[in-house]
Every structure is written in C-alpha cells, then in structure tokens.
Design an enzyme around this catalytic site. Structure first.
Site, PDB file in Angstrom:
ATOM      1  N   ASP A 168       0.853  -1.192   0.000  1.00 43.81           N
ATOM      2  CA  ASP A 168       0.000   0.000   0.000  1.00 43.81           C
ATOM      3  C   ASP A 168       0.888   1.241   0.000  1.00 43.81           C
ATOM      4  O   ASP A 168       1.739   1.392   0.895  1.00 43.81           O
ATOM      5  CB  ASP A 168      -0.813  -0.024   1.301  1.00 43.81           C
ATOM      6  CG  ASP A 168      -2.224   0.461   1.121  1.00 43.81           C
ATOM      7  OD1 ASP A 168      -2.573   0.910   0.017  1.00 43.81           O
ATOM      8  OD2 ASP A 168      -2.987   0.357   2.101  1.00 43.81           O
ATOM      9  N   LYS A 191      -0.616  -0.447  -4.270  1.00 38.14           N
ATOM     10  CA  LYS A 191      -2.008   0.024  -4.244  1.00 38.14           C
ATOM     11  C   LYS A 191      -2.018   1.520  -3.962  1.00 38.14           C
ATOM     12  O   LYS A 191      -1.255   1.995  -3.115  1.00 38.14           O
ATOM     13  CB  LYS A 191      -2.818  -0.722  -3.176  1.00 38.14           C
ATOM     14  CG  LYS A 191      -4.251  -0.206  -3.061  1.00 38.14           C
ATOM     15  CD  LYS A 191      -5.141  -1.136  -2.256  1.00 38.14           C
ATOM     16  CE  LYS A 191      -5.062  -0.934  -0.768  1.00 38.14           C
ATOM     17  NZ  LYS A 191      -5.394   0.417  -0.287  1.00 38.14           N
ATOM     18  N   GLU A 232     -14.253  -0.115  -0.994  1.00 41.80           N
ATOM     19  CA  GLU A 232     -14.417  -0.144   0.463  1.00 41.80           C
ATOM     20  C   GLU A 232     -15.694   0.583   0.888  1.00 41.80           C
ATOM     21  O   GLU A 232     -15.948   1.720   0.472  1.00 41.80           O
ATOM     22  CB  GLU A 232     -13.186   0.499   1.141  1.00 41.80           C
ATOM     23  CG  GLU A 232     -13.288   0.482   2.659  1.00 41.80           C
ATOM     24  CD  GLU A 232     -11.971   0.747   3.384  1.00 41.80           C
ATOM     25  OE1 GLU A 232     -10.914   0.801   2.722  1.00 41.80           O
ATOM     26  OE2 GLU A 232     -12.007   0.914   4.614  1.00 41.80           O
TER      27      GLU A 232
END
Ligand code: KIV
Length: 275
Positions: free
Chosen positions: A91, A120, A189
């Site tokens: 990430d 990401k 999300e």
C-alpha cells in the site's frame, strides 16, 4: 524423477485478472510481518496486502495518515520474506504518490525492491496519471475507491460511501478510469452491495470488496480484525474467525502462573551439564 506433488502455482497479477473470467473468488488478507505472511501463504491466500492499516492495527494510530514510506518498506520486506505463492501488494502511504509522478515512481520502486509485486493507491482524478506512468514503467497497480481512508478528513469520517445517485455515477466513472489507466484490480471499500455489484459487472478487472457486499470478485479483511486481536466490537463488515486476544491472554496467564509458582521451566526445558 518426479516427487509426485506439484508445487502450487505462483499467483501473478495476470492470474488475479483471469480469476474474474473464470468466476473464481479472490481471497485477500493484510499482513505486516514475517510469521503472519508464512501462515497466510501456506493457507493458500491469493493476495497479501501490506496495508497502510498497519498505522491502526500495528502502531495504534487513529488514522492511516501517520504512517510513512520507511515503516511501510520495513513491513513489506518482512512480509516478502514469508511469501512464496501469494501475490504481494504494498500500500502506498499518504503523500508517497500525491506530490509528483516522479516521487510516486521512486517510492513504488522502493516497494518492488523490498519484494512487493504490485502497489495500491487510493482515489482517481489526479491519481490517474500516476497510475498510467507506473503501469507504463512495468509496476502493476491496484486501485482503491469508495471509502478511501487517506481522505478521511475530506470525507468527514469513515462513513458509507456512494449512497446518492450522483456519487454512484462518479464511482462508476472513476472505476472505469482506473481500469483504463491499467489497474489490474480494484478495492471497493464500504459501499452498498448494490453499487459494488454494478461496478463489478461494469469492469473487466476484478473488484476486491471490504464492506462492499457479496458480489465483488474477491474479498479482503484486515488480518487483526478477522482474527479478533482487539477486544473492541468489530465493525459491521468484519467477521471474526478467531478470538486471538482472548487466546493470547489465556496463554500469558498460564505462563505467568507457572513462572510465579516455579512450575516453568521444568526439566524438559532446561539444559544440564553432561555427566
Ligand atoms: O490498508 C489496508 O489494509 C487496506 C485494505 C483495507 C484494503 O487498504
């Protein structure tokens, strides 16, 4: 001579994309250290994410804004040491890809040098040119839309996203922009299941849901949440598959009792001079 058993195939970004076409659900979890990485990899998890949620579950911070490149690279190196089969995604933390494309490339490069196979990033709009450049340079990118925790202050908290029709249209357009920019997958999300289903059906790349219902192509959870490492009640979208906080407390209590009573170490755990 064959040993009879074929080692499981290494998961690549290509295999993750193909899973969507084959309607095979993608299993993802976060990890931040070597022992968890070993366990998750051996358990057959497809994709391991070194999430910036480390800020919350490893460092005890309220937001993910406080973790930086150095910490994320250390965690990525530790996880990479334990992963053989799963695809390893790191990430990119807050401010590691927003300042300039050049900085984003240099930072993504540090993750690949630490053992990650993809990175990401959160958001669309100004992040799209960054994604295009990374992909152009051979660095696979996973997108992240819906609730993007690095924008918590703009979003006004960790609330459900894409509830209004206009926000749903923007989410769909952003998802298409990320797929067109070359993302190999997309985290969705905390959005309503109906919206996640629409996005999933509208994309050729797989969606990985967290709090986005059952129709995404895969699911991800934060490891510490699903293992029950905290005593606080889990969020609605988290299912706890173990109660490790209670298990660890039990083990520590047993150890404490045995140390205090002199039961540990017994002879099985003690060295002696040879006679
Ligand atoms: O940081 C993280 O763990 C994440 C997942 C929740 C997708 O971004």
């Amino acid at each position: 001579m064959s040993t009879g058993s074929t080692p499981p195939l290494k998961v690549t970004t290509l295999r993750i994309v193909r899973k969507k076409a084959k309607a095979e659900r993608i299993v993802c979890l976060t990890a931040y250290d070597y022992p968890s990485a070993l366990i998750l990899d051996a358990a057959g998890v497809d994709l391991i994410l070194v999430g910036d949620s480390a800020a919350n579950v490893v460092y005890g911070m309220a937001t993910t804004l406080t973790i930086g490149m150095d910490e994320m690279v250390y965690h990525t190196r530790a996880v990479a040491a334990g992963v053989k089969r799963a695809l390893l995604v790191a990430d990119m933390p807050f401010l590691s890809y927003q300042v300039s494309v050049e900085q984003a490339v240099a930072n993504a490069g540090r993750f690949l040098q630490a053992g990650a196979e993809a990175v990401k990033v959160e958001g669309a709009g100004p992040v799209v040119p960054v994604i295009k450049r990374l992909v152009e340079l051979g660095i696979p990118v996973m997108g992240h839309l819906g609730l993007t925790p690095q924008s918590v202050h703009k979003l006004g908290g960790y609330r459900l996203q894409a509830r209004k029709a206009e926000d749903q249209e923007r989410l769909l357009a952003d998802a298409r922009a990320l797929a067109d920019a070359g993302c190999f997958s997309l985290v969705l999300e905390k959005v309503p299941a109906e919206v996640a289903k629409r996005v999933t059906e509208g994309l050729a790349i797989p969606t990985i849901g967290i709090g986005a219902g059952p129709d995404c192509d895969g699911q991800v959870l934060v490891l510490h949440d699903m293992l029950g490492m905290f005593d606080t009640p889990p969020l609605k979208f988290v299912k706890q598959y173990a109660g490790l906080a209670a298990e660890i407390r039990k083990a520590v209590a047993a150890y404490s009792e045995e140390v205090r009573s002199g039961k540990f170490p017994d002879d099985d755990h003690t060295f002696h001079l040879e006679k």
